[in-house]
Design a protein around this motif. Structure first.
Motif, short mmCIF file in Angstrom:
data_model
loop_
_atom_site.label_atom_id
_atom_site.label_comp_id
_atom_site.label_asym_id
_atom_site.label_seq_id
_atom_site.Cartn_x
_atom_site.Cartn_y
_atom_site.Cartn_z
N THR A 8 0.81 -1.12 0.11
CA THR A 8 -0.17 -0.02 -0.04
C THR A 8 0.79 1.35 -0.12
O THR A 8 2.01 1.26 0.51
N PRO A 9 0.46 2.32 -0.64
CA PRO A 9 1.24 3.47 -0.71
C PRO A 9 1.36 4.07 0.84
O PRO A 9 0.55 3.98 1.70
N CYS A 10 2.66 4.58 0.88
CA CYS A 10 2.88 5.28 2.22
C CYS A 10 4.01 6.73 2.13
O CYS A 10 4.22 6.81 0.97
N GLU A 11 3.62 7.32 3.13
CA GLU A 11 4.50 8.33 3.20
C GLU A 11 5.32 8.38 4.51
O GLU A 11 4.93 7.79 5.61
N PHE A 12 6.88 8.42 4.31
CA PHE A 12 7.58 8.34 5.45
C PHE A 12 8.49 9.55 5.59
O PHE A 12 9.07 10.13 4.53
N GLU A 13 9.01 9.69 6.79
CA GLU A 13 10.07 10.78 7.08
C GLU A 13 11.39 10.10 7.26
O GLU A 13 11.20 8.92 8.05
N VAL A 14 12.50 10.55 6.75
CA VAL A 14 13.87 9.98 6.72
C VAL A 14 14.22 10.56 8.21
O VAL A 14 14.27 11.92 8.58
N ILE A 15 14.54 9.83 9.43
CA ILE A 15 15.05 10.22 10.67
C ILE A 15 16.49 10.21 10.75
O ILE A 15 17.12 10.75 11.56
N ASN A 16 16.95 9.31 10.00
CA ASN A 16 18.65 9.18 9.89
C ASN A 16 19.00 9.00 8.21
O ASN A 16 18.12 8.27 7.78
N GLY A 33 15.59 14.19 7.30
CA GLY A 33 14.59 15.27 7.14
C GLY A 33 13.76 15.18 5.91
O GLY A 33 12.57 15.79 6.00
N GLU A 34 14.19 14.29 4.96
CA GLU A 34 13.15 14.29 3.76
C GLU A 34 11.69 13.42 4.03
O GLU A 34 11.70 12.66 5.01
N ILE A 35 10.84 13.91 3.35
CA ILE A 35 9.62 13.20 3.46
C ILE A 35 9.40 12.53 2.23
O ILE A 35 9.45 13.19 1.12
N CYS A 36 9.34 11.32 2.06
CA CYS A 36 9.26 10.40 0.89
C CYS A 36 8.05 9.41 0.68
O CYS A 36 7.29 9.35 1.63
N ARG A 37 7.76 9.30 -0.55
CA ARG A 37 6.69 8.24 -0.69
C ARG A 37 7.29 6.87 -0.86
O ARG A 37 8.37 6.77 -1.58
N GLY A 38 6.50 5.92 -0.61
CA GLY A 38 7.19 4.50 -0.76
C GLY A 38 5.93 3.65 -0.89
O GLY A 38 4.82 3.90 -0.88
N GLU A 39 6.21 2.19 -0.49
CA GLU A 39 5.31 1.15 -0.47
C GLU A 39 5.44 0.51 0.75
O GLU A 39 6.52 -0.04 1.17
#
Length: 73
Positions: A8-16, A33-39
């Motif tokens: 399912t599509p998701c959005e995640f924040e990169v913390i490292n 710090g990036e906000i990214c799209r993934g699965e």
């Protein structure tokens, strides 16, 4: 335990910063710090295309991200 192996599509924040192995060489593929799209997969893993290395997709280290949104039911 059985899974319905549909992502399912998701959005995640990169913390490292995230690095992937490229033939024995670590290459940065996501920046903190990036906000990214993934699965998001049923087992809790996340796959995504690198924001730094275009066209490269793999699993993302879940210790380096926080899933913010998911369209999972």
């Amino acid at each position: 335990m059985s899974y319905d192996w549909k992502s399912t599509p998701c959005e995640f924040e990169v913390i490292n910063d995230v690095y992937w192995d490229n033939w024995g060489r670590s290459v940065q593929v996501f920046q903190k710090g990036e906000i990214c799209r993934g699965e998001l997969w049923p087992d809790g893993t996340v796959s995504a295309e690198s924001t730094i290395c275009e066209g490269i997709r793999d699993m993302v280290d879940t210790n380096c991200i926080v899933v913010r949104k998911s369209e999972a039911i």
